[in-house]
Design a protein around this motif. Structure first.
Motif, mmCIF file in Angstrom:
data_model
loop_
_atom_site.group_PDB
_atom_site.id
_atom_site.type_symbol
_atom_site.label_atom_id
_atom_site.label_comp_id
_atom_site.label_asym_id
_atom_site.label_seq_id
_atom_site.Cartn_x
_atom_site.Cartn_y
_atom_site.Cartn_z
ATOM 1 N N ASP A 39 0.831 -1.206 0.000
ATOM 2 C CA ASP A 39 0.000 0.000 0.000
ATOM 3 C C ASP A 39 0.865 1.256 0.000
ATOM 4 O OD1 ASP A 39 -2.164 -1.692 0.089
ATOM 5 O OD2 ASP A 39 -2.814 -1.115 2.102
ATOM 6 N N GLU A 40 1.993 1.218 0.718
ATOM 7 C CA GLU A 40 2.871 2.384 0.804
ATOM 8 C C GLU A 40 3.443 2.737 -0.564
ATOM 9 O OE1 GLU A 40 3.092 -0.266 2.941
ATOM 10 O OE2 GLU A 40 2.213 0.735 4.668
ATOM 11 N N ILE A 41 3.817 1.722 -1.339
ATOM 12 C CA ILE A 41 4.354 1.976 -2.675
ATOM 13 C C ILE A 41 3.283 2.626 -3.542
ATOM 14 C CG2 ILE A 41 5.119 0.856 -4.806
ATOM 15 C CD1 ILE A 41 6.685 -1.119 -3.045
ATOM 16 N N ILE A 42 2.073 2.106 -3.483
ATOM 17 C CA ILE A 42 0.985 2.680 -4.286
ATOM 18 C C ILE A 42 0.707 4.113 -3.847
ATOM 19 C CG2 ILE A 42 -1.482 2.524 -4.809
ATOM 20 C CD1 ILE A 42 -1.148 -0.552 -4.708
ATOM 21 N N MET A 43 0.629 4.354 -2.550
ATOM 22 C CA MET A 43 0.331 5.703 -2.050
ATOM 23 C C MET A 43 1.411 6.697 -2.472
ATOM 24 S SD MET A 43 -1.308 4.866 1.659
ATOM 25 C CE MET A 43 -1.750 6.539 2.058
ATOM 26 N N SER A 44 2.658 6.240 -2.569
ATOM 27 C CA SER A 44 3.742 7.146 -2.965
ATOM 28 C C SER A 44 3.631 7.553 -4.426
ATOM 29 C CB SER A 44 5.101 6.493 -2.701
ATOM 30 O OG SER A 44 5.358 5.461 -3.642
ATOM 31 N N THR A 103 -7.448 9.701 -12.875
ATOM 32 C CA THR A 103 -8.138 9.914 -11.608
ATOM 33 C C THR A 103 -8.585 8.552 -11.065
ATOM 34 O OG1 THR A 103 -10.306 10.128 -12.644
ATOM 35 C CG2 THR A 103 -9.001 12.168 -12.387
ATOM 36 N N GLU A 104 -9.210 8.569 -9.914
ATOM 37 C CA GLU A 104 -9.690 7.317 -9.323
ATOM 38 C C GLU A 104 -10.613 6.575 -10.290
ATOM 39 O OE1 GLU A 104 -12.199 5.762 -5.408
ATOM 40 O OE2 GLU A 104 -11.644 7.882 -5.566
ATOM 41 N N GLN A 105 -11.507 7.303 -10.953
ATOM 42 C CA GLN A 105 -12.422 6.665 -11.898
ATOM 43 C C GLN A 105 -11.659 6.126 -13.107
ATOM 44 O OE1 GLN A 105 -12.818 9.785 -10.725
ATOM 45 N NE2 GLN A 105 -14.672 9.697 -9.495
ATOM 46 N N GLY A 106 -10.636 6.848 -13.532
ATOM 47 C CA GLY A 106 -9.824 6.393 -14.653
ATOM 48 C C GLY A 106 -9.061 5.128 -14.332
ATOM 49 N N VAL A 107 -8.551 5.055 -13.096
ATOM 50 C CA VAL A 107 -7.858 3.837 -12.663
ATOM 51 C C VAL A 107 -8.837 2.666 -12.660
ATOM 52 C CG1 VAL A 107 -6.706 2.710 -10.716
ATOM 53 C CG2 VAL A 107 -6.094 5.054 -11.321
ATOM 54 N N ALA A 108 -10.049 2.905 -12.172
ATOM 55 C CA ALA A 108 -11.062 1.845 -12.171
ATOM 56 C C ALA A 108 -11.370 1.422 -13.611
ATOM 57 C CB ALA A 108 -12.332 2.325 -11.474
ATOM 58 N N VAL A 125 -3.919 -5.618 -8.742
ATOM 59 C CA VAL A 125 -3.368 -4.318 -8.358
ATOM 60 C C VAL A 125 -4.433 -3.240 -8.470
ATOM 61 C CG1 VAL A 125 -1.679 -2.548 -9.009
ATOM 62 C CG2 VAL A 125 -0.989 -4.943 -8.917
ATOM 63 N N ASN A 126 -5.262 -3.319 -9.493
ATOM 64 C CA ASN A 126 -6.322 -2.342 -9.689
ATOM 65 C C ASN A 126 -7.265 -2.307 -8.491
ATOM 66 O OD1 ASN A 126 -8.925 -1.205 -10.926
ATOM 67 N ND2 ASN A 126 -7.333 -0.771 -12.434
ATOM 68 N N ILE A 127 -7.656 -3.454 -8.022
ATOM 69 C CA ILE A 127 -8.539 -3.535 -6.842
ATOM 70 C C ILE A 127 -7.853 -2.904 -5.632
ATOM 71 C CG2 ILE A 127 -9.579 -5.148 -5.191
ATOM 72 C CD1 ILE A 127 -10.132 -6.989 -7.662
ATOM 73 N N GLN A 128 -6.564 -3.188 -5.475
ATOM 74 C CA GLN A 128 -5.800 -2.634 -4.357
ATOM 75 C C GLN A 128 -5.745 -1.105 -4.454
ATOM 76 O OE1 GLN A 128 -1.827 -4.231 -4.158
ATOM 77 N NE2 GLN A 128 -1.386 -3.275 -2.187
ATOM 78 N N ILE A 129 -5.514 -0.578 -5.641
ATOM 79 C CA ILE A 129 -5.444 0.881 -5.831
ATOM 80 C C ILE A 129 -6.788 1.528 -5.496
ATOM 81 C CG2 ILE A 129 -5.200 2.718 -7.549
ATOM 82 C CD1 ILE A 129 -3.106 0.909 -8.949
ATOM 83 N N ILE A 130 -7.864 0.942 -5.964
ATOM 84 C CA ILE A 130 -9.198 1.503 -5.689
ATOM 85 C C ILE A 130 -9.464 1.511 -4.187
ATOM 86 C CG2 ILE A 130 -11.680 1.156 -6.034
ATOM 87 C CD1 ILE A 130 -10.118 2.262 -8.482
ATOM 88 N N ARG A 131 -9.065 0.464 -3.489
ATOM 89 C CA ARG A 131 -9.249 0.426 -2.027
ATOM 90 C C ARG A 131 -8.438 1.528 -1.348
ATOM 91 N NH1 ARG A 131 -9.224 -6.129 -1.532
ATOM 92 N NH2 ARG A 131 -11.463 -6.378 -1.843
ATOM 93 N N ILE A 132 -7.248 1.805 -1.839
ATOM 94 C CA ILE A 132 -6.424 2.863 -1.250
ATOM 95 C C ILE A 132 -7.065 4.225 -1.497
ATOM 96 C CG2 ILE A 132 -4.203 4.062 -1.467
ATOM 97 C CD1 ILE A 132 -2.948 1.250 -1.810
ATOM 98 N N PHE A 133 -7.535 4.466 -2.714
ATOM 99 C CA PHE A 133 -8.240 5.731 -2.994
ATOM 100 C C PHE A 133 -9.428 5.893 -2.053
ATOM 101 C CE2 PHE A 133 -6.251 6.140 -7.287
ATOM 102 C CZ PHE A 133 -5.985 7.502 -7.262
ATOM 103 N N THR A 134 -10.172 4.821 -1.831
ATOM 104 C CA THR A 134 -11.335 4.868 -0.943
ATOM 105 C C THR A 134 -10.913 5.196 0.485
ATOM 106 O OG1 THR A 134 -12.489 3.271 -2.346
ATOM 107 C CG2 THR A 134 -13.331 3.562 -0.102
ATOM 108 N N LYS A 135 -9.850 4.555 0.980
ATOM 109 C CA LYS A 135 -9.349 4.847 2.334
ATOM 110 C C LYS A 135 -8.924 6.298 2.454
ATOM 111 C CE LYS A 135 -7.488 0.285 3.453
ATOM 112 N NZ LYS A 135 -6.254 -0.480 3.657
ATOM 113 N N MET A 136 -8.240 6.797 1.428
ATOM 114 C CA MET A 136 -7.792 8.190 1.464
ATOM 115 C C MET A 136 -8.984 9.136 1.512
ATOM 116 S SD MET A 136 -4.623 8.019 -1.222
ATOM 117 C CE MET A 136 -4.075 9.710 -1.004
ATOM 118 N N ARG A 137 -10.016 8.847 0.751
ATOM 119 C CA ARG A 137 -11.214 9.701 0.750
ATOM 120 C C ARG A 137 -11.885 9.655 2.119
ATOM 121 N NH1 ARG A 137 -13.120 8.123 -3.639
ATOM 122 N NH2 ARG A 137 -14.337 6.375 -2.881
ATOM 123 N N GLU A 138 -11.986 8.465 2.719
ATOM 124 C CA GLU A 138 -12.610 8.339 4.041
ATOM 125 C C GLU A 138 -11.810 9.103 5.089
ATOM 126 O OE1 GLU A 138 -12.812 4.101 4.567
ATOM 127 O OE2 GLU A 138 -14.620 3.912 3.336
#
Length: 179
Positions: free
Chosen positions: A10-15, A92-97, A111-124
């Protein structure tokens, strides 16, 4: 390029999430690396399916945005494009999806599912912090201007705890002065 079938942390994706045009985005080269494909392959798939990527899903960086993005990494050589031949695409998040519909490898999907979950956590997290800040501002507005009123309340409380003593009647002999 990441060829292994192991999903990144997750840290790599967030970076690899940047703020560009006020949006949280990921760049094509980072996504290609995470998905284990070449950047040109990712771009080719996007261009073949461009109708799936409206401007709020994906956009190309302007020259100024590219310079600003590069400056974040301390590159001083203007001719250096950090290995970029073409202007990067920002998703954007929608583009990644949406990328999951054009890239079908098992790793890309994972990886796509993981990225979407990270975007969701960041929004929350952002929404939670926003709610806390709004509550603090509301409380501050309620209390602002009440300093004098609060001081009066404290003065009354002190009086209740230490009431003034009425004058006491003197007890004892009164000695009159003799002229």
């Amino acid at each position: 390029m990441n060829i292994s079938n192991v999903a990144p942390t997750d840290e790599i994706i967030m970076s690899k999430i940047y703020i560009i045009r006020g949006e949280k985005v990921m760049l094509d080269r980072d996504l290609a690396q995470l998905y284990g494909v070449e950047t040109k392959q990712l771009k080719r798939q996007v261009k073949r399916n461009i109708e799936r990527f409206p401007k709020d899903f994906m956009f190309e960086l302007s020259d100024q945005e590219l310079r600003d993005w590069r400056s974040q990494f301390g590159t001083s050589n203007d001719g250096d494009k950090m290995g970029l031949r073409y202007t990067p695409m920002a998703f954007t998040e929608q583009g990644v999806a949406q990328l999951s519909s054009v890239l079908n490898s098992p790793l890309a999907i994972k990886v796509n599912i993981q990225i979407i979950r990270i975007f969701t956590k960041m929004r929350e997290m952002w929404l939670t912090h926003k709610d806390i800040l709004l509550k603090l501002e509301e409380l501050e507005n309620k209390v602002a201007g009440h300093d004098r009123e609060i001081q009066v309340i404290f003065d009354y409380l002190k009086e209740l705890l230490n009431p003034p003593q009425p004058p006491r009647r003197r007890i004892g002999f009164n000695v009159k002065d003799e002229d």
